[in-house]
Structure formats: C-alpha cells, structure tokens
Design an enzyme around this catalytic site. Structure first.
Site, PDB file in Angstrom:
ATOM      1  N   PHE A 121       0.840  -1.194   0.000  1.00 38.39           N
ATOM      2  CA  PHE A 121       0.000   0.000   0.000  1.00 38.39           C
ATOM      3  C   PHE A 121       0.881   1.252   0.000  1.00 38.39           C
ATOM      4  CE2 PHE A 121      -2.914   3.149   1.846  1.00 38.39           C
ATOM      5  CZ  PHE A 121      -4.018   2.946   1.033  1.00 38.39           C
ATOM      6  N   ASP A 195       1.354  -5.559   8.076  1.00 37.33           N
ATOM      7  CA  ASP A 195       0.220  -4.655   7.906  1.00 37.33           C
ATOM      8  C   ASP A 195      -1.025  -5.530   7.757  1.00 37.33           C
ATOM      9  OD1 ASP A 195      -1.818  -3.052   6.852  1.00 37.33           O
ATOM     10  OD2 ASP A 195      -0.428  -1.758   5.774  1.00 37.33           O
ATOM     11  N   TYR A 220     -11.474   0.671  10.074  1.00 30.14           N
ATOM     12  CA  TYR A 220     -12.676   1.123   9.377  1.00 30.14           C
ATOM     13  C   TYR A 220     -13.082   0.215   8.222  1.00 30.14           C
ATOM     14  CZ  TYR A 220      -8.768   3.524   7.067  1.00 30.14           C
ATOM     15  OH  TYR A 220      -7.565   3.822   6.493  1.00 30.14           O
ATOM     16  N   LYS A 221     -12.300  -0.828   7.959  1.00 37.82           N
ATOM     17  CA  LYS A 221     -12.663  -1.764   6.893  1.00 37.82           C
ATOM     18  C   LYS A 221     -13.539  -2.871   7.481  1.00 37.82           C
ATOM     19  CE  LYS A 221      -8.248  -0.797   4.569  1.00 37.82           C
ATOM     20  NZ  LYS A 221      -8.735   0.181   3.596  1.00 37.82           N
ATOM     21  N   ARG A 367     -12.294  -3.448  -7.619  1.00 38.81           N
ATOM     22  CA  ARG A 367     -12.198  -4.359  -6.482  1.00 38.81           C
ATOM     23  C   ARG A 367     -13.604  -4.659  -5.964  1.00 38.81           C
ATOM     24  NH1 ARG A 367      -8.187  -2.412  -1.830  1.00 38.81           N
ATOM     25  NH2 ARG A 367      -9.836  -0.854  -1.687  1.00 38.81           N
TER      26      ARG A 367
END
Length: 393
Positions: A121, A195, A220-221, A367
C-alpha cells in the site's frame, strides 16, 4: 443460485444488524469502509449524552484513558490471536507504522536494510522511504508481483533489520504466508512488521503462535469502526521493554499526570502511545468486534471464501473479457478480488448511479470487497450482472 446460497448462509442473521440505504442495492466496498452497525449509532449517541454530557472530565478517571488498551485486548482475543497487553488502539495507521518501524530499526542498529514490496500500500512505501532517508537506511524492494516466500527469501540478508509486508495485498488480495515468512526473517536475524489492514476481522490470524514481532492495522474496513477510526498496534510482549518509539507524548510516559521534566516511557504496550486517546473514534468498532466474536472468526473466513469464489465464478461466466488479478486458490486470497478491464474507469459512475458500489484501482481495476457479516450472495450477483450489462456483455 444466489438465493439458495443466502438461504443456506449460517451468518445471514447478522445482515439486518447493519444500517442500509435502500438506494444501495449492492455494497461491494467493505474492504475500504465497512457499513455501520445500528448498535454503534446507539452506543455513540449514549456516550455523547450520558457519558460525555453527564460525566464530563470525570470520565477520564472512569475508564476513558485506558479504553484503547481494553479494546485492543478484545480485538487481540477475537481476531488477532494475541494475548492481553500486546495490542492498543490509537493514532492512524500511518502514524503507528512510523512509530513501530522507527522503534524496530533502532533495535537493530548494526543492520541497514528494510525489505518491502513495490505492490504494498502507498502509505507503507512512503513511510519507509521517509524513514530510510531520515535514518540513512537502504530499502530492498521485492519488485515482481506478490510477496511470496521465495521472493522474500531472495532479498533477505545479514544487513536486513526489518521486513514490512501486508498480510493481504490491497490490490490483488493475495494472502501472504505469515508464519513461513516470519520464520525466514527471524532466521536472518531480522524483525517483521505485518500490515493487517485488509485482513483484520476477516482472516483468522495467530500473531502469538506465528511469532510475529509487530503489526499495525486500520479499523474502518472489516472492523467497521467508521471513517477515520483509529488504528491498532501490536507489539510482541518480549520486545516491549527493548523498543522505544520516537513520538514521545505525555500519555506514553510512565507518570503522565506528574507533568515532570524528562521523558521515561511507560512499561508495556502503553509505551507505544503518544497523545490523548480518540475516545469517540474507538466506540463503533466495539460492536463489530462483538459480532465477530459471536459469529466466530473461522466461520467468518468460511463465508469470505464462499463469497469470493462465487464472485469469481460469476465474473468468469458473465464478464469473460475481464482479467482476474487475484489468486484463484482460496488459500492464497483474502476477502476481496480485483478484476481488470480497460473500460472499468468509464463505467464506474454508472455503477454508482445504480446503487452498485465497488471501488476502482488504477489503472484498470475494480475491487469487489466482500465483508462476510454484512454482504449477501445476492449483492454479489447484482453487482457482477451490472458490470456485465454496462460492458455490453
């Protein structure tokens, strides 16, 4: 097919607990921002009126100050495979990543290299580029594709201080072999930081059993903490006494309320903290952690695999011109898939107008992020059919 899959779904009862907009017919972006739980709305509202409004500053002495460690322990127990005292909530992923990387390389002063992959990322890459420049270190890049065991082994050496990789790759969804790579790094004398942003809460994780040194992740995912909810940090207990993070704020000191001269870090995981905890930002994730505990992380993974396999089957059948850019083998895949097509950027506005919400990753990728407790198989069908229709297939 989707209706029969939903009828057989043992986790279907959880879907009604999430807030839904009737205009959104297929939410396929749970790997970017999870839906809110209705219970979280009630929790935040009660906190503002009853605790913040009622207790005011007294609340700090009544539990707010240690909330990050308590939620961290809950998260560790339910989803991370981490014993108490090793996980805390606070700061953003970026800030926690910076703090843990700096602490790790300082703990290996005789070594000068950090391993990272070019498909990681952007935040991870950018933070490490900055730290390398700041500390005079060298980045050893994994250049070709996902971070497999063989590719990691090829860049490890006696100069490696730290390996920084993602458990699940943000674009391809590739699921890394954490225990094998961690063992490799340890054999080379290096530390490892994982991560967990795209795996926490959806992929069973055993940080303690796997010997992981350090980990960070957002909430928050798949943890449904809300936009910008604070991240978490894991520091293995054996390492806590020998690591010192660089952002020396008042709350990370051993005696924060003495306001004395000179910084002495607090023992344990609290030494990784810096400033005042973001109490309201932590509240919503508590309900999702509880829901994952009720469902069981292994059952969540079973449905995750079923959702992504169904999505791949539909893409193969209905969108044959698209390219699957995620692993076909379930054991190598997280809870999202990426498909590529040169017209995907063109059709994204029309998808959103229809209430079909995936996300776009440049240059040509869509995605499909499938959050098992909130996503139905029928949403997957609706989403892939809409993509096929807009492409004229």
């Amino acid at each position: 097919m989707s209706q029969s899959l939903d009828a057989a779904d043992t986790l279907a009862r959880f879907r009604d607990r999430f807030v839904r907009d009737p205009e959104v017919v297929a939410y396929l972006d749970g790997n970017s921002l999870g839906r809110p739980l209705a219970a979280s709305i009630a929790r935040v509202s009660e906190f503002m009126s009853g605790q913040w409004g009622g207790r005011l500053i007294r609340g700090w002495d009544e539990g707010w100050l240690d909330l990050g460690q308590r939620i961290g322990d809950d998260l560790g127990r339910v989803a991370l495979g981490a014993a108490p005292g090793q996980t805390t909530i606070g700061d953003s992923t970026t800030v926690l990543l910076y703090k843990l990387v700096r602490a790790a390389v300082a703990a290996r002063p005789e070594r000068s290299e950090i391993v990272i992959d070019r498909d990681n990322f952007p935040t991870d890459r950018y933070v490490l580029e900055g730290i390398a420049a700041e500390c005079g270190l060298t980045l050893r890049w994994i250049d070709a594709g996902d971070a497999t065991v063989d590719r990691v082994a090829a860049v490890l050496g006696e100069k490696t201080a730290l390996v920084v990789l993602s458990h699940v790759a943000y674009r391809s969804g590739y699921l890394a072999d954490v225990p094998a790579i961690t063992d490799l790094a340890h054999e080379a004398g290096a530390l490892v930081l994982w991560d967990l942003c795209h795996s926490a809460g959806v992929v069973p994780t055993r940080l303690d059993d796997w010997g992981v040194d350090l980990a960070v992740g957002c909430t928050y995912k798949y943890l449904n903490g809300g936009p910008g909810s604070p991240a978490f940090a894991y520091v293995r207990s054996e390492l806590q006494g020998g690591m010192r993070q660089p952002i020396q704020g008042w709350l990370g000191s051993g005696t924060p309320f003495e306001m004395g001269q000179g910084y002495v870090a607090a023992p344990g995981i609290r030494g990784m903290l810096s400033g005042t905890p973001p109490v309201i930002g932590m509240l919503a994730m508590r309900d999702m952690i509880a829901a994952i505990e009720e469902a069981g992380i292994d059952a969540v993974r079973v449905k995750s695999v079923a959702l992504t396999e169904y999505a791949i089957r539909l893409v193969d059948e209905l969108v044959p011109s698209a390219v699957l850019s995620s692993p076909r083998a379930a054991a190598e895949r997280g809870s999202h898939i990426t498909i590529d097509h040169p017209r995907f950027e063109e059709i994204m506005p029309a998808l959103w107008e229809r209430g079909v919400i995936p996300d776009f990753r440049r240059p040509t990728g869509i995605r499909l992020g499938l959050s098992p407790l909130s996503t139905s198989f029928d949403e997957v069908r609706i989403g892939v059919e809409a993509i096929a229709e807009l492409l004229g297939e």
